[in-house]
Enzyme design. Structure first.
Site, PDB file in Angstrom:
ATOM      1  N   HIS A 275       0.815  -1.208   0.000  1.00 45.94           N
ATOM      2  CA  HIS A 275       0.000   0.000   0.000  1.00 45.94           C
ATOM      3  C   HIS A 275       0.857   1.270   0.000  1.00 45.94           C
ATOM      4  O   HIS A 275       0.551   2.250  -0.680  1.00 45.94           O
ATOM      5  CB  HIS A 275      -0.935  -0.046   1.217  1.00 45.94           C
ATOM      6  CG  HIS A 275      -1.684   1.216   1.453  1.00 45.94           C
ATOM      7  ND1 HIS A 275      -1.418   2.050   2.502  1.00 45.94           N
ATOM      8  CD2 HIS A 275      -2.697   1.804   0.763  1.00 45.94           C
ATOM      9  CE1 HIS A 275      -2.230   3.086   2.460  1.00 45.94           C
ATOM     10  NE2 HIS A 275      -3.016   2.972   1.409  1.00 45.94           N
TER      11      HIS A 275
ATOM     12  N   GLU B 231       1.965   1.860  -3.412  1.00 47.86           N
ATOM     13  CA  GLU B 231       0.847   2.431  -4.187  1.00 47.86           C
ATOM     14  C   GLU B 231       0.848   3.953  -4.063  1.00 47.86           C
ATOM     15  O   GLU B 231       0.695   4.675  -5.049  1.00 47.86           O
ATOM     16  CB  GLU B 231      -0.471   1.833  -3.690  1.00 47.86           C
ATOM     17  CG  GLU B 231      -1.709   2.412  -4.360  1.00 47.86           C
ATOM     18  CD  GLU B 231      -2.795   2.703  -3.352  1.00 47.86           C
ATOM     19  OE1 GLU B 231      -3.168   3.884  -3.209  1.00 47.86           O
ATOM     20  OE2 GLU B 231      -3.279   1.750  -2.693  1.00 47.86           O
ATOM     21  N   HIS B 232       1.055   4.447  -2.848  1.00 45.03           N
ATOM     22  CA  HIS B 232       1.142   5.902  -2.670  1.00 45.03           C
ATOM     23  C   HIS B 232       2.342   6.481  -3.426  1.00 45.03           C
ATOM     24  O   HIS B 232       2.242   7.535  -4.060  1.00 45.03           O
ATOM     25  CB  HIS B 232       1.291   6.233  -1.182  1.00 45.03           C
ATOM     26  CG  HIS B 232      -0.016   6.276  -0.434  1.00 45.03           C
ATOM     27  ND1 HIS B 232      -0.421   7.385   0.264  1.00 45.03           N
ATOM     28  CD2 HIS B 232      -0.999   5.363  -0.291  1.00 45.03           C
ATOM     29  CE1 HIS B 232      -1.599   7.148   0.837  1.00 45.03           C
ATOM     30  NE2 HIS B 232      -1.968   5.913   0.509  1.00 45.03           N
TER      31      HIS B 232
ATOM     32  N   GLU C 216      -3.483   7.973   7.376  1.00 43.98           N
ATOM     33  CA  GLU C 216      -4.544   7.143   6.797  1.00 43.98           C
ATOM     34  C   GLU C 216      -4.899   5.995   7.733  1.00 43.98           C
ATOM     35  O   GLU C 216      -6.067   5.657   7.930  1.00 43.98           O
ATOM     36  CB  GLU C 216      -4.110   6.607   5.425  1.00 43.98           C
ATOM     37  CG  GLU C 216      -5.211   5.795   4.742  1.00 43.98           C
ATOM     38  CD  GLU C 216      -4.815   5.280   3.363  1.00 43.98           C
ATOM     39  OE1 GLU C 216      -3.697   5.579   2.898  1.00 43.98           O
ATOM     40  OE2 GLU C 216      -5.647   4.590   2.753  1.00 43.98           O
TER      41      GLU C 216
END
Lengths: 447, 478
Positions: free
Chosen positions: B92, B95-96, B172
């Site tokens: 993840h 992904e950022h 997040e």
């Protein structure tokens, strides 16, 4: 060079606008019942979507009966004269149809999605008509759902995301109907008689707008609109809502053991028919509406890593709906994050967007207009807004044209007049649970 | 409430320009809708079209000419389940980082280009995959393909950008998990139900792992998994498939195939008794989530238990007034809310979930007992023919409704590919549901829900004493 860019932009814009217009023909009429109707005929898929909007949102509930609008909407399918709640749910499901009902500030909205085949469509529309016109509001179900609403509210009151919304509404709107939120006490005081009376007064043909999108003919759509509103009381158009007063700037803090502070900054903003509408929404795209490319996102998230989500938007309503900036950040850096946001906002009010930024905003809004209308579901949403708020039938064509014509000066002028620091309220909820170290104050200065 | 294992990077909660009506649907909501949708298939037709480039990239194109709009997605077969201990969340995080620029495209530039042409873009990560998408005017597709192909092999991953972005990811995690009691329960449920399988780790990663993660962890992840032979390209919209195939060859075709590592196959050892755990967090209502190991769909023509379990979940919670809400919420009023979830579509093992919160005056034990009583009722009495018919009708209608959304169609194609299936299986998936009998549902209810296989996690609400004590407001200058 700049002139060339402008010509190019104008070309792109006109192409985009043309594409957006293609295929969106909103037919409007008034049913014999007095209900207003908007219809888009599209046969690409065997689906019919119907939405009925009533002026029956929370703003129309009596001051001491907060929660009544939402409770009434949620109880429409709690049973009718002919069927109990289970029979209703089973019938919708057996038809493959989807029913929904909810209330927001101005509107109560009832939706139906059904297959367009005559057998399913006719049965589903008949059932929707029954639910809207003949809800039985069985006492036991009213009692149960009221108790559930109270339990749900108690749960929500432990969550910072809900608390910040409620505190923000109160701070921005005070006693205005837009600032009211259900409390345990107001919900506990609601009776079945209140629900029956609210339904009788507000779920009327005169207060209704019917949106229909999908695979049916004009004649069939006319019949649907008649059928859906025939059983409703004729009623009167809703009374006008008062314009909200502007609050004095202040900061409210609500402690909560969450790691993050939930922050909202704002004031009353836009009406649906506001003359500054286009200047403010286009400007807001640059400030905080444009997702990854907005100034707030760049400064708060990309440059400083302060927040996962940071945004701003105007929420146009019948009378001035809120302008807000929102973010969440760990408690120890909440003050720094608020300081950064204020500086960015003040810079934007003072100087407006750059020409390049405004051109980018135009590019997004105008070129992307077709994408906002590329499904029946999206189209239905717009048709509902246009019809309910009485916007021009060609609003979807006007919109990109009006945005294309904006100048930097117009946007700057609109923000200067409409976003007023002396009236901005700030609400900070939570952050007491942040275990990490505070940030150095000078890390916060915008570059 | 349904439980989802995905995590995603959703842009700001924004109401931009013309979104008069509502906020854009975050990616996780599409994923939610997909649970049923993916189980349901389309009529046979020539569309979609599929090819494979020489470098191994699978390309699937679905023509939908209703509007001049297109969805472009790339799905990598690399998700949180491929991570190693100590680096949970790196899929993840990467992904950022994919939005931070390449050798030729500056940081944030891809976002800017998409925005400028009126589009929107984002990405999301799950246990099984990482996916990137843009929705743009159809004439911008080739440009998107060029940019997406570029970052497939030319990402610039700097220490400085990583240091900023890891803080965003921590925020997040705070937003989605740390401060969300029911998300903590779900995280605990997965960590308890799986002892060996990597599904035990949260997609967003443990905060302790995020604290220690380095830019090199992210670089290593990127080098290992980002290659055309580990990806599926999905295009849905106003396009001609032959043209898209050609454009794909010109853009993605330039990326060299990678050497993919062997993937360990981890089989979860058998469970030998009920597992129970408790999460304490600030909340008002207690809450309970339960899970049982159930099969995952491997052979669409043969794995009939999966379809029967899908029908079981729908009979319990597939529509307004399905059994759980009818019995627990409406009739017995033992629960404030109650739900069931199962899809059986995954790279790894599947769980069947039940969850609920007690109504006022009822306890968590009451809710747990009532949930299990509903299972027991089906174990002994089975389900009615009219319930079965209703669930199948819903499945067919959902299938039609899904065609209204380009994104929904692209999600279905991509998510099937991500779990080792294909859009070609859609027909078998719907047929599988159609073939389920009442006897099948009863049989799976008897087969998979023993006490010894059960995991139960409950939320023990911590009181929030400070809530009432609101500090007085102070005037402030700006």
């Amino acid at each position: 060079m700049r002139g060339f860019t402008h010509q190019l932009m104008a070309l792109v814009l006109s192409v985009g606008a043309g594409a957006a217009m293609a295929g969106v023909d909103i037919q409007q009429w008034v049913a014999s019942t007095g209900a207003r109707v908007s219809f888009v005929e599209t046969h690409a898929l065997p689906i019919v979507d119907v939405q009925v909007d009533f002026s029956a949102g929370s703003a129309y509930a009596p001051a001491d009966k907060s929660g009544l609008a939402g409770l009434t909407a949620s109880l429409l399918d709690a049973g009718t004269q002919q069927r109990d709640e289970n029979a209703l749910a089973d019938r919708f499901a057996d038809l493959g149809a989807r029913f929904g009902a909810s209330a927001e500030t101005d509107r109560a909205t009832v939706t139906l999605r059904t297959l367009s085949d005559a057998r399913e469509r006719e049965a589903a529309v008949a059932l929707l008509a029954e639910v809207m016109a003949q809800p039985a509001f069985p006492p036991a179900v009213v009692e149960r759902e009221r108790a559930r609403a109270i339990a749900g509210l108690k749960e929500a009151q432990t969550q910072p995301g809900y608390l910040v919304e409620r505190a923000f509404g109160e701070a921005v709107y005070g006693d205005h109907p837009y600032g009211r939120a259900a409390s345990e006490a107001s919900l506990a005081g609601l009776t079945r008689d209140d629900v029956v009376a609210f339904h009788r007064q507000h779920y009327t043909a005169a207060a209704a707008h019917v949106s229909i999108v999908g695979d049916l003919s004009r004649a069939q759509a006319e019949a649907v609109a008649e059928q859906l509103t025939r059983g409703l009381a004729a009623g009167q158009p809703p009374a006008a809502l008062p314009a909200p007063a502007l609050p004095a700037a202040r900061v409210s803090r609500v402690p909560h053991p969450a790691a993050q502070s939930h922050i909202l900054i704002g004031m009353p903003g836009l009406t649906r028919d506001d003359p500054d509408y286009y200047a403010l929404v286009a400007g807001n795209y640059v400030l905080g509406g444009g997702g990854f490319v907005s100034r707030l996102m760049k400064e708060v998230r990309e440059k400083r890593g302060y927040a996962y989500s940071v945004y701003s938007y105007f929420e146009p309503q019948r009378v001035a709906g809120p302008f807000r900036i929102g973010l969440q950040t760990r408690g120890q850096q909440a003050d720094e994050a608020v300081a950064v946001v204020r500086v960015i906002l003040q810079q934007f009010i003072d100087a407006g967007p750059t020409q390049e930024e405004l051109d980018a905003a135009k590019g997004n809004i105008v070129n992307g207009f077709g994408l906002r209308l590329d499904s029946n579901a999206k189209l239905l949403g717009y048709v509902g807004v246009i019809g309910f708020y009485g916007l021009p039938a060609d609003w979807l064509e006007q919109y990109p044209q009006a945005v294309s014509a904006l100048t930097v000066e117009q946007v700057r002028d609109a923000f200067k007049r409409r976003v007023l620091p002396e009236h901005l309220v700030t609400v900070v909820v939570g952050g007491e649970g942040d275990q990490t170290a505070a940030v150095a104050p000078d890390a916060a200065k915008p570059r | 409430m349904r439980l989802w294992k995905q995590s995603c990077k959703v842009a700001a909660d924004r109401r931009d320009a013309a979104t008069a009506v509502g906020r854009e649907t975050p990616a996780w909501q599409w994923l939610g809708a997909l649970a049923l949708g993916a189980a349901i298939a389309a009529p046979v037709q020539a569309n979609p079209f599929e090819t494979r480039l020489d470098n191994g990239l699978r390309v699937v194109v679905k023509e939908d000419r209703r509007a001049p709009s297109v969805v472009h997605m790339v799905w990598y077969d690399a998700g949180a389940m491929d991570e190693a201990d100590g680096t949970s969340g790196v899929a993840h995080v990467l992904e950022h980082m994919m939005f931070k620029g390449t050798e030729t495209v500056g940081p944030g530039e891809f976002n800017k280009i998409v925005a400028g042409v009126g589009g929107r873009d984002n990405a999301f990560t799950g246990h099984d995959y990482t996916a990137y998408f843009q929705q743009v005017p159809a004439d911008q597709l080739e440009r998107m393909m060029g940019l997406e192909a570029d970052r497939m092999h030319r990402l610039q991953l700097t220490d400085e950008a990583f240091a900023k972005e890891i803080e965003v990811v921590k925020e997040e995690r705070r937003l989605r998990t740390e401060d969300q009691p029911r998300a903590l329960v779900y995280e605990e449920l997965m960590a308890t139900a799986f002892h060996a399988h990597p599904y035990q780790r949260p997609v967003i990663g443990w905060m302790t792992d995020l604290e220690r993660m380095t830019a090199d962890d992210a670089r290593r992840w990127y080098r290992t998994w980002y290659a055309p032979n580990n990806a599926t390209l999905v295009v849905v919209g106003d396009v001609d498939h032959q043209t898209v195939f050609r454009q794909a060859a010109q853009t993605y075709g330039q990326v060299a195939a990678g050497q993919l590592p062997a993937r360990p196959v981890v089989e979860e050892p058998p469970q030998r008794g009920t597992r129970r755990s408790v999460v304490r967090a600030p909340a008002e209502l207690p809450y309970v989530a339960m899970a049982w190991p159930t099969p995952t769909l491997r052979d669409p023509g043969a794995d009939t238990d999966v379809y029967a379990l899908q029908v079981l979940a729908a009979v319990l919670d597939g529509y307004d007034g399905a059994r759980l809400s009818r019995t627990l919420v409406r009739d017995k009023q033992v629960a404030q809310s109650a739900g069931a979830g199962y899809d059986g579509l995954a790279r790894g093992p599947s769980l069947f979930y039940l969850d609920g919160a007690p109504a006022p005056g009822k306890t968590l034990a009451d809710v747990e007992a009532a949930l299990r009583a509903e299972l027991a009722r089906i174990q002994t009495e089975g389900v009615a023919e009219h319930e079965l018919a209703r669930v199948k009708t819903q499945a067919v209608a959902s299938r039609v409704y899904q065609r209204d959304s380009l994104m929904g169609q692209a999600m279905e194609i991509g998510s099937l590919a991500a779990v080792g299936l294909s859009w070609k299986d859609e027909v078998a998936l719907l047929e599988g549901i159609r073939q389920v009998t009442a006897e099948d549902v009863k049989a799976v209810a008897q087969r998979y829900f023993s006490d010894d296989k059960m995991t139960v996690v409950s939320l023990d609400p911590l009181p929030i004493k400070t809530l009432a004590a609101r500090r007085p407001s102070v005037k402030t200058r700006h």
